[in-house]
Write a protein that holds these residues in place. Structure first.
Motif, PDB file in Angstrom:
ATOM      1  N   PHE A  63       0.838  -1.187   0.000  1.00 49.34           N
ATOM      2  CA  PHE A  63       0.000   0.000   0.000  1.00 49.34           C
ATOM      3  C   PHE A  63       0.882   1.250   0.000  1.00 49.34           C
ATOM      4  O   PHE A  63       1.869   1.317   0.735  1.00 49.34           O
ATOM      5  N   PRO A  64       0.529   2.268  -0.798  1.00 51.32           N
ATOM      6  CA  PRO A  64       1.277   3.532  -0.757  1.00 51.32           C
ATOM      7  C   PRO A  64       1.178   4.159   0.627  1.00 51.32           C
ATOM      8  O   PRO A  64       0.104   4.184   1.238  1.00 51.32           O
ATOM      9  N   LEU A  65       2.292   4.659   1.123  1.00 52.34           N
ATOM     10  CA  LEU A  65       2.300   5.257   2.458  1.00 52.34           C
ATOM     11  C   LEU A  65       1.367   6.460   2.547  1.00 52.34           C
ATOM     12  O   LEU A  65       0.787   6.729   3.599  1.00 52.34           O
ATOM     13  N   CYS A  66       1.202   7.177   1.441  1.00 50.90           N
ATOM     14  CA  CYS A  66       0.316   8.340   1.470  1.00 50.90           C
ATOM     15  C   CYS A  66      -1.131   7.913   1.708  1.00 50.90           C
ATOM     16  O   CYS A  66      -1.897   8.607   2.397  1.00 50.90           O
ATOM     17  N   THR A  67      -1.501   6.762   1.150  1.00 49.46           N
ATOM     18  CA  THR A  67      -2.853   6.244   1.376  1.00 49.46           C
ATOM     19  C   THR A  67      -3.034   5.844   2.834  1.00 49.46           C
ATOM     20  O   THR A  67      -4.061   6.149   3.460  1.00 49.46           O
ATOM     21  N   LEU A  68      -2.041   5.186   3.390  1.00 47.41           N
ATOM     22  CA  LEU A  68      -2.125   4.753   4.779  1.00 47.41           C
ATOM     23  C   LEU A  68      -2.214   5.950   5.722  1.00 47.41           C
ATOM     24  O   LEU A  68      -2.944   5.929   6.705  1.00 47.41           O
ATOM     25  N   ALA A  69      -1.448   6.999   5.417  1.00 48.56           N
ATOM     26  CA  ALA A  69      -1.356   8.141   6.329  1.00 48.56           C
ATOM     27  C   ALA A  69      -2.511   9.119   6.185  1.00 48.56           C
ATOM     28  O   ALA A  69      -2.890   9.789   7.155  1.00 48.56           O
ATOM     29  N   GLU A  70      -3.098   9.213   4.977  1.00 51.24           N
ATOM     30  CA  GLU A  70      -4.065  10.286   4.746  1.00 51.24           C
ATOM     31  C   GLU A  70      -5.465   9.798   4.387  1.00 51.24           C
ATOM     32  O   GLU A  70      -6.457  10.357   4.884  1.00 51.24           O
ATOM     33  N   THR A  71      -5.581   8.792   3.543  1.00 50.66           N
ATOM     34  CA  THR A  71      -6.918   8.393   3.067  1.00 50.66           C
ATOM     35  C   THR A  71      -7.112   6.877   3.145  1.00 50.66           C
ATOM     36  O   THR A  71      -7.276   6.211   2.119  1.00 50.66           O
ATOM     37  N   PRO A  72      -7.087   6.298   4.346  1.00 50.15           N
ATOM     38  CA  PRO A  72      -7.341   4.849   4.441  1.00 50.15           C
ATOM     39  C   PRO A  72      -8.771   4.529   4.002  1.00 50.15           C
ATOM     40  O   PRO A  72      -9.705   5.269   4.295  1.00 50.15           O
ATOM     41  N   ARG A  73      -8.938   3.408   3.270  1.00 53.09           N
ATOM     42  CA  ARG A  73     -10.254   3.070   2.741  1.00 53.09           C
ATOM     43  C   ARG A  73     -10.774   1.720   3.238  1.00 53.09           C
ATOM     44  O   ARG A  73     -11.944   1.400   3.017  1.00 53.09           O
ATOM     45  N   ASN A  74      -9.920   0.920   3.865  1.00 59.07           N
ATOM     46  CA  ASN A  74     -10.392  -0.374   4.365  1.00 59.07           C
ATOM     47  C   ASN A  74      -9.621  -0.757   5.622  1.00 59.07           C
ATOM     48  O   ASN A  74      -8.698  -0.047   6.053  1.00 59.07           O
ATOM     49  N   ALA A  75     -10.005  -1.877   6.206  1.00 59.59           N
ATOM     50  CA  ALA A  75      -9.410  -2.315   7.467  1.00 59.59           C
ATOM     51  C   ALA A  75      -7.914  -2.588   7.325  1.00 59.59           C
ATOM     52  O   ALA A  75      -7.127  -2.293   8.231  1.00 59.59           O
ATOM     53  N   ALA A  76      -7.497  -3.151   6.186  1.00 53.90           N
ATOM     54  CA  ALA A  76      -6.078  -3.450   5.980  1.00 53.90           C
ATOM     55  C   ALA A  76      -5.236  -2.182   5.995  1.00 53.90           C
ATOM     56  O   ALA A  76      -4.107  -2.179   6.500  1.00 53.90           O
ATOM     57  N   HIS A  77      -5.773  -1.082   5.442  1.00 52.08           N
ATOM     58  CA  HIS A  77      -5.049   0.190   5.470  1.00 52.08           C
ATOM     59  C   HIS A  77      -4.809   0.654   6.910  1.00 52.08           C
ATOM     60  O   HIS A  77      -3.722   1.137   7.253  1.00 52.08           O
ATOM     61  N   CYS A  78      -5.825   0.490   7.766  1.00 51.07           N
ATOM     62  CA  CYS A  78      -5.699   0.910   9.169  1.00 51.07           C
ATOM     63  C   CYS A  78      -4.661   0.066   9.897  1.00 51.07           C
ATOM     64  O   CYS A  78      -3.879   0.574  10.714  1.00 51.07           O
ATOM     65  N   ILE A  79      -4.642  -1.227   9.604  1.00 52.09           N
ATOM     66  CA  ILE A  79      -3.684  -2.132  10.251  1.00 52.09           C
ATOM     67  C   ILE A  79      -2.259  -1.801   9.809  1.00 52.09           C
ATOM     68  O   ILE A  79      -1.332  -1.720  10.632  1.00 52.09           O
ATOM     69  N   GLU A  80      -2.063  -1.591   8.520  1.00 56.55           N
ATOM     70  CA  GLU A  80      -0.720  -1.291   8.026  1.00 56.55           C
ATOM     71  C   GLU A  80      -0.249   0.088   8.503  1.00 56.55           C
ATOM     72  O   GLU A  80       0.948   0.307   8.682  1.00 56.55           O
ATOM     73  N   TYR A  81      -1.180   1.007   8.699  1.00 56.59           N
ATOM     74  CA  TYR A  81      -0.805   2.310   9.263  1.00 56.59           C
ATOM     75  C   TYR A  81      -0.224   2.118  10.665  1.00 56.59           C
ATOM     76  O   TYR A  81       0.830   2.680  10.999  1.00 56.59           O
ATOM     77  N   ALA A  82      -0.904   1.334  11.490  1.00 59.11           N
ATOM     78  CA  ALA A  82      -0.415   1.081  12.845  1.00 59.11           C
ATOM     79  C   ALA A  82       0.908   0.326  12.825  1.00 59.11           C
ATOM     80  O   ALA A  82       1.797   0.586  13.641  1.00 59.11           O
ATOM     81  N   HIS A  83       1.044  -0.584  11.860  1.00 59.07           N
ATOM     82  CA  HIS A  83       2.237  -1.437  11.776  1.00 59.07           C
ATOM     83  C   HIS A  83       3.443  -0.687  11.218  1.00 59.07           C
ATOM     84  O   HIS A  83       4.547  -0.743  11.780  1.00 59.07           O
ATOM     85  N   LEU A  84       3.250   0.021  10.118  1.00 59.77           N
ATOM     86  CA  LEU A  84       4.381   0.624   9.407  1.00 59.77           C
ATOM     87  C   LEU A  84       4.697   2.055   9.834  1.00 59.77           C
ATOM     88  O   LEU A  84       5.844   2.494   9.721  1.00 59.77           O
ATOM     89  N   ILE A  85       3.698   2.780  10.278  1.00 60.81           N
ATOM     90  CA  ILE A  85       3.901   4.201  10.585  1.00 60.81           C
ATOM     91  C   ILE A  85       3.834   4.479  12.079  1.00 60.81           C
ATOM     92  O   ILE A  85       4.771   4.996  12.684  1.00 60.81           O
ATOM     93  N   LYS A  86       2.723   4.117  12.685  1.00 60.43           N
ATOM     94  CA  LYS A  86       2.505   4.458  14.090  1.00 60.43           C
ATOM     95  C   LYS A  86       3.523   3.787  15.010  1.00 60.43           C
ATOM     96  O   LYS A  86       3.988   4.394  15.995  1.00 60.43           O
TER      97      LYS A  86
END
Length: 455
Positions: free
Chosen positions: A205-228
Motif C-alpha cells: 500500500f502507498p504510504l500516502c494512502t495509509l497516512a491520509e486516506t485509508p479506505r479499508n481495514a487493511a489500510h488501518c492495520i498497516e498504518y499502525a504497523h508501518l507508521i505508528k
C-alpha cells in the motif's frame, strides 16, 4: 475368521511388486520397505496446516526417521485447520506438539522437533537428510531452503550434476481452495529460483494512502504497523511473533478505523495483514499433502516415475487438477554451477565481502561466507560474529587452504529488484597471481556461466 490385514497393506502394493510405471532403479521387495523405515531421513519444514498433514502422511507411508522444524507457537486461530493441536496447546511450540501427537498415534515413528528459525541451523544440519519436504507459507523461507539444498549440489568437469550431491525437495503450498505440489531435483528440474516468476508480487500500500486516506481495514492495520509503531517506539524493532507487539498494533488499528468510520478490524485480520498469512482450508491441505507424501515416497523408492514437475489444484468451483512441466533455467545463480570469480590471492575476506555488494548479479549485503564445512565469517548471532571477526583481515586464499580453485557459499540480504530478500548463492572462486602486486582492486569478476571451467 479372516486374518487381520497388515497395516502396510497399501504400501506393500507399491513397494513389493513391479509395474510399467516404475523408475529405472526400482527393486521391489521387503528389503526396500525395511530400508526406507530404517535409513531414510526426511526433514519437514513447517508445522502449520500443511506441515501437520505432511508429518502424519509421511509417518503413515512408512517413514520412521523424521525431523520437523518450525519457529512458531500455537495460536487459537490455528485450531480450525491444524488438526494436531488442541486448546491446551496454545502458546506451545508447533514443532514439539506436532511431533508428540504423531508419535502417539503412529507406532515406531521417531520425530525430532526443532523449535527454531530455519536460518539458525548450520548448513550441515540440512545435509543430514535424504529429502526435504516443504510445508511453508512464505516465499522468502522457500527461497532460503532452496538455496541451502542447491548449495550441496556439485558439478563435474562437463557441468553435469554429481548424483551423490543432489538433495531433492518436495514443495507444497495452499491458498484457500487452490494449491500446488512440486518436485525439485537440483540440477535436473527447475529449482524454486528458476520459477520465482510464478508467484505474484506481494500487495503493498502507498504510504500516502495509509497516512491520509485509508479506505479499508487493511489500510488501518498497516498504518499502525508501518507508521505508528515507529513514531511511538523509535528504533525498537517490531516482532510479529511477539503477542504484545501484535496486540499493540491491533489496538492502534482499531483507533484508526474508528476515526475514519471503517469497519472490519479484528485481531485475526491484524495477524493476517502483518504476517501476510494466506487463508487455508483443511481439505486443500489434505489433498496437497497427500500429493507431496506420495512424491516423497516415489523419489526415495523409485516405485513410480516422479511428478514432472508442477501440479496445480483448484477446488473452488468443481475440481480441476493439472500437471505442468517447467524447464530449468540453465543460467540460474542458485541451482547452476555457480558464478565464476577470479581473484588475486591477496584479497582479504573483508574485501571479498565488500565486493559481493557491488557484483551486478548478487548485490549481496551483510554476507556470511562458508567454505566446505567451515564457516569463514558469520554475521549473526553476535557470539559467532565475534568469533569469526579475526578472519576478516586474512586473505581469502589462505582461509580456503591455499587451493587454486574451489566453491564457497555466501548468504546475505539481496537487494536485487529493490526488494530485500534472504539469498544463499554458490560461487566458484579461482585464484590467480598478479605479478606479485597485492593490489586490492585488481580482482576480476566474470559471470559467463556458459564458459567451461576446470571444476
Amino acid at each position: 475368521m479372516d486374518a487381520p490385514q497388515s497395516k502396510s497393506r497399501d504400501l506393500d502394493k507399491l513397494l513389493l511388486r513391479s509395474g510399467n510405471l516404475v523408475g529405472p532403479g526400482f527393486f521391489p521387495g521387503t528389503d526396500l520397505r525395511d530400508d526406507i523405515r530404517e535409513y531414510v531421513k526426511v526433514l519437514v519444514v513447517g508445522a502449520g496446516g500443511l506441515g501437520c498433514e505432511l508429518l502424519k502422511d509421511l509417518a503413515l507411508s512408512g517413514f520412521r526417521n523424521l525431523d520437523v522444524i518450525d519457529m512458531d507457537r500455537i495460536e487459537v486461530t490455528n485450531l480450525n485447520r491444524q488438526f494436531l493441536f488442541r486448546l491446551e496447546d496454545v502458546g506451545k511450540p508447533k514443532a514439539e506438539v506436532a511431533a508428540k501427537r504423531v508419535m502417539e498415534r503412529v507406532s515406531g515413528v521417531e520425530i525430532v522437533p526443532h523449535f527454531s528459525r530455519i536460518e539458525d541451523k548450520e548448513l550441515e544440519f540440512y545435509n543430514d537428510f535424504n529429502i526435504i519436504a516443504l510445508g511453508l507459507d512464505s516465499i522468502e523461507a522457500r527461497r532460503y531452503i532452496n538455496g541451502v539444498a542447491c548449495g550441496f549440489l556439485e558439478y563435474d568437469e562437463d557441468d553435469t550434476p554429481r548424483s551423490e550431491t543432489i538433495k531433492p525437495m518436495v514443495d507444497g503450498g495452499t491458498e484457500g481452495f487452490k494449491g500446488h505440489a512440486r518436485v525439485i531435483v537440483p540440477g535436473v528440474t527447475p529449482c524454486f529460483e528458476c520459477t520465482i516468476w510464478l508467484f505474484p508480487p506481494q500487495v503493498k500500500f502507498p504510504l500516502c494512502t495509509l497516512a491520509e486516506t485509508p479506505r479499508n481495514a487493511a489500510h488501518c492495520i498497516e498504518y499502525a504497523h508501518l507508521i505508528k509503531w515507529h513514531e511511538v517506539h523509535g528504533g525498537k524493532s517490531f516482532d510479529p511473533d511477539e503477542p504484545e507487539h501484535m496486540k499493540w498494533v491491533y489496538d492502534e488499528a482499531i483507533k484508526r478505523a474508528e476515526l475514519f468510520g471503517i469497519p472490519g478490524v479484528t485481531y485475526s485480520l491484524t495477524q493476517g495483514v502483518v504476517k501476510n498469512i494466506i487463508p487455508a482450508i483443511a481439505s486443500t491441505n489434505a489433498i496437497i499433502s497427500a500429493a507431496c507424501a506420495l512424491e516423497t515416497l516415489k523419489i526415495v523408492s523409485g516405485c513410480s516415475k516422479t511428478l514432472a514437475n508442477y501440479l496445480t489444484y483448484n477446488g473452488g468451483e468443481g475440481l480441476h487438477t493439472k500437471v505442468t512441466e517447467f524447464e530449468r533455467d540453465k543460467e540460474c545463480l542458485v541451482c547452476g554451477p555457480g558464478i565464476l570469480i577470479e581473484l588475486d590471492t591477496s584479497i582479504t575476506l573483508q574485501k571479498f565481502i565488500e565486493m559481493l555488494e557491488e557484483h551486478p548479479k548478487l548485490l549481496l549485503s551483510k554476507a556470511s561466507v562458508k567454505h566446505g564445512k567451515d564457516s569463514l565469517y558469520m554475521q549473526a548471532p553476535p557470539v559467532l560474529e565475534e568469533m569469526h571477526r579475526p578472519n576478516l583481515s586474512k586473505p581469502l586464499y589462505d582461509l580456503m587452504g591455499r587451493v587454486e580453485k574451489d566453491t564457497v557459499h555466501v548468504f546475505g540480504t539481496s537487494l536485487k529488484n529493490e526488494e530485500k530478500q534472504s539469498s544463499l548463492t554458490k560461487l566458484r572462486v579461482v585464484f590467480k597471481e598478479v605479478d606479485g602486486v597485492a593490489d586490492m582492486d585488481t580482482a576480476i569478476w566474470r559471470t559467463n556461466s556458459k564458459r567451461k571451467t576446470p571444476f
